[in-house]
Design a protein around this motif. Sequence first.
Motif: not given
Length: 243
Positions: A212, A59, A67-71, A63, A65, A216, A61, A56
């Motif tokens: 960020k 850096e 604003n959460e970790i995509w795992d 919109e 996902t 991306k 994350t 967590d």
Amino acid sequence: RLLFGEFNLPERRSPVIPMIALLLSFAGVASALVNTAPIVPRSVARAAAAHMSFIDTLEGTGEETGNEIWDPLDISGAVSDEALMWFRHAELKHGRAAMLASVGCLVGAAGITFPGNIANGISFASVNADGVWGAWGNVPEAGKLQILTLIFMLELASESKKPHYMRGGVPGKIDQLPFDGIAGIWAPKIKFWDPLGFTNALTEEQKAKKRKAELKNGRLAMIGIMSFIVAHNLPGSVPGVPF
């Protein structure tokens, strides 16, 4: 930022791709381009906030996902913190390389060439006489050696930096060239990234925003260069990519 869509490309002619950019997508040499935020080891992170896991603190994350970790496979829960830092380092350098490679493919496919010669009697245009994907074979042997040597030097600088990015260092960061300098070739201790200090005027918030954006755009570029490769090997498989 790279956007992938329909391209109206001219008929295939002798485009010249910056071949170094294309090769870097597979070698990961672009690891030296941009500074990133330090990664805090789990022991330190827990001392600051016991409820927050190490993943967590990274850096990246957005919109997309929530604003959460995509795992979805919980890979981060099955590996060590050091492995997560290795993943971030790999993501950064391959994302940067993919951005260079994607731009190189588009520029080459558009027929834009470097002026002059790459070597005595060998023009940049002639290097890509066989198309974007055949340019490597037309590069002189000495040129190939120079490219591979540069890749080795940058990888050596990345892996020998202290502290190592898996031991509290910053993934993807190289402030200086790997050696103190050679008289008449380069100045000692020159910064490889941003030697003129343009980022010095940015606030920490602005730097975080750009880091960020880099992550991306790098992710998008990795998808883009893979699309170009698939389109080349399976003609018609990727709409709008005829090369």
